[in-house]
Enzyme design. Structure first.
Site, PDB file in Angstrom:
ATOM      1  N   LYS A  53      27.512 -53.287  -5.920  1.00  0.00           N
ATOM      2  CA  LYS A  53      27.355 -54.744  -6.027  1.00  0.00           C
ATOM      3  C   LYS A  53      25.886 -55.108  -6.212  1.00  0.00           C
ATOM      4  O   LYS A  53      25.543 -55.930  -7.071  1.00  0.00           O
ATOM      5  CB  LYS A  53      27.925 -55.434  -4.790  1.00  0.00           C
ATOM      6  CG  LYS A  53      29.442 -55.414  -4.739  1.00  0.00           C
ATOM      7  CD  LYS A  53      29.936 -56.016  -3.437  1.00  0.00           C
ATOM      8  CE  LYS A  53      31.456 -55.998  -3.355  1.00  0.00           C
ATOM      9  NZ  LYS A  53      31.937 -56.610  -2.096  1.00  0.00           N
ATOM     10  N   SER A  69      26.690 -56.098  -0.124  1.00  0.00           N
ATOM     11  CA  SER A  69      27.363 -55.756   1.130  1.00  0.00           C
ATOM     12  C   SER A  69      28.851 -55.614   0.875  1.00  0.00           C
ATOM     13  O   SER A  69      29.409 -56.268  -0.005  1.00  0.00           O
ATOM     14  CB  SER A  69      27.102 -56.849   2.173  1.00  0.00           C
ATOM     15  OG  SER A  69      27.606 -56.465   3.430  1.00  0.00           O
ATOM     16  N   ASP A  70      29.469 -54.747   1.646  1.00  0.00           N
ATOM     17  CA  ASP A  70      30.918 -54.601   1.559  1.00  0.00           C
ATOM     18  C   ASP A  70      31.450 -54.149   2.908  1.00  0.00           C
ATOM     19  O   ASP A  70      30.736 -53.510   3.684  1.00  0.00           O
ATOM     20  CB  ASP A  70      31.323 -53.593   0.484  1.00  0.00           C
ATOM     21  CG  ASP A  70      32.790 -53.753   0.114  1.00  0.00           C
ATOM     22  OD1 ASP A  70      33.108 -54.720  -0.604  1.00  0.00           O
ATOM     23  OD2 ASP A  70      33.612 -52.951   0.584  1.00  0.00           O
ATOM     24  N   GLN A  71      32.680 -54.512   3.159  1.00  0.00           N
ATOM     25  CA  GLN A  71      33.323 -54.148   4.418  1.00  0.00           C
ATOM     26  C   GLN A  71      34.698 -53.564   4.124  1.00  0.00           C
ATOM     27  O   GLN A  71      35.451 -54.105   3.319  1.00  0.00           O
ATOM     28  CB  GLN A  71      33.471 -55.380   5.301  1.00  0.00           C
ATOM     29  CG  GLN A  71      34.094 -55.077   6.649  1.00  0.00           C
ATOM     30  CD  GLN A  71      34.190 -56.342   7.478  1.00  0.00           C
ATOM     31  OE1 GLN A  71      35.052 -57.177   7.213  1.00  0.00           O
ATOM     32  NE2 GLN A  71      33.301 -56.490   8.433  1.00  0.00           N
ATOM     33  N   ALA A 106      28.792 -52.039   5.132  1.00  0.00           N
ATOM     34  CA  ALA A 106      27.619 -51.445   4.489  1.00  0.00           C
ATOM     35  C   ALA A 106      26.760 -52.532   3.868  1.00  0.00           C
ATOM     36  O   ALA A 106      27.270 -53.563   3.423  1.00  0.00           O
ATOM     37  CB  ALA A 106      28.067 -50.460   3.411  1.00  0.00           C
TER      38      ALA A 106
END
Length: 191
Positions: A53, A69-71, A106
């Site tokens: 991203k 960011s990613d979850q 992250a």
């Protein structure tokens, strides 16, 4: 002068969290395929997507620092995606009832000739939920766009017995403690 800062997200939750650091920033829409790769662990998926991203937006804005960011939520090592439908949200909440769900959040900071990355793990112990409680929750707060089918910053907190985390903001989708560390490392002025 501070370098330009971009949040590679259209998420209102992440935008609101980042504003707590009192830095000026813009947002950019990352165009990435969020499908997991074959055999990819939830933590690896979150880390890869956060980096992709940030990179997708950074390539369009040379010289800027870009936050991605990613979850990914996981139950027994199996990634749980955003439910998308009420039926899927019901199924996720039923499966998670009385169990511990791990949230891998992250964050990547990509700038001129440098990349910084961090990963936070949050464990959420859900209480045993009755079908009626799940229905009432989904009636009140249909969290169809949230990993795990709940919003911890809203009524979803009532579904929990406990949260174990080094960073309470990670569960909302942007680990500010880790991000502040990365930003300081990149030269941003934070207390």
């Amino acid at each position: 002068m501070m370098p330009r800062l971009i949040l590679a997200s259209t998420s209102a939750y992440r935008r609101q969290l980042l504003s707590r650091l009192q830095l000026e920033f813009d947002t950019g829409r990352p165009e990435v395929d969020e499908q997991p790769q074959s055999g990819e662990a939830p933590s690896a998926l979150a880390s890869r997507l956060a980096a992709e991203k940030a990179a997708a937006v950074a390539v369009r804005l040379p010289g800027a620092w870009v936050i991605g960011s990613d979850q990914v939520a996981d139950l027994d090592g199996q990634a749980l995606g955003k439910p998308g439908t009420r039926a899927q949200a019901q199924a996720q909440l039923t499966a998670m009832s009385g169990r511990t769900v791990r949230f891998h959040t992250a964050v990547s900071l990509i700038g001129p000739e440098r990349e910084l990355h961090a990963l936070d793990l949050t464990e959420v112990q859900l209480r045993a939920l009755t079908p009626a409680e799940i229905e009432r929750y989904l009636d009140a707060e249909p969290a169809l766009d949230c990993a795990g089918s709940f919003k911890c910053e809203g009524l979803g907190i009532s579904l929990f017995d406990a949260i174990r985390s080094q960073d309470p903001t990670a569960l909302v989708g942007l680990p500010l403690i880790a991000l502040a560390r990365l930003l300081r490392e990149a030269g941003f002025h934070l207390p």
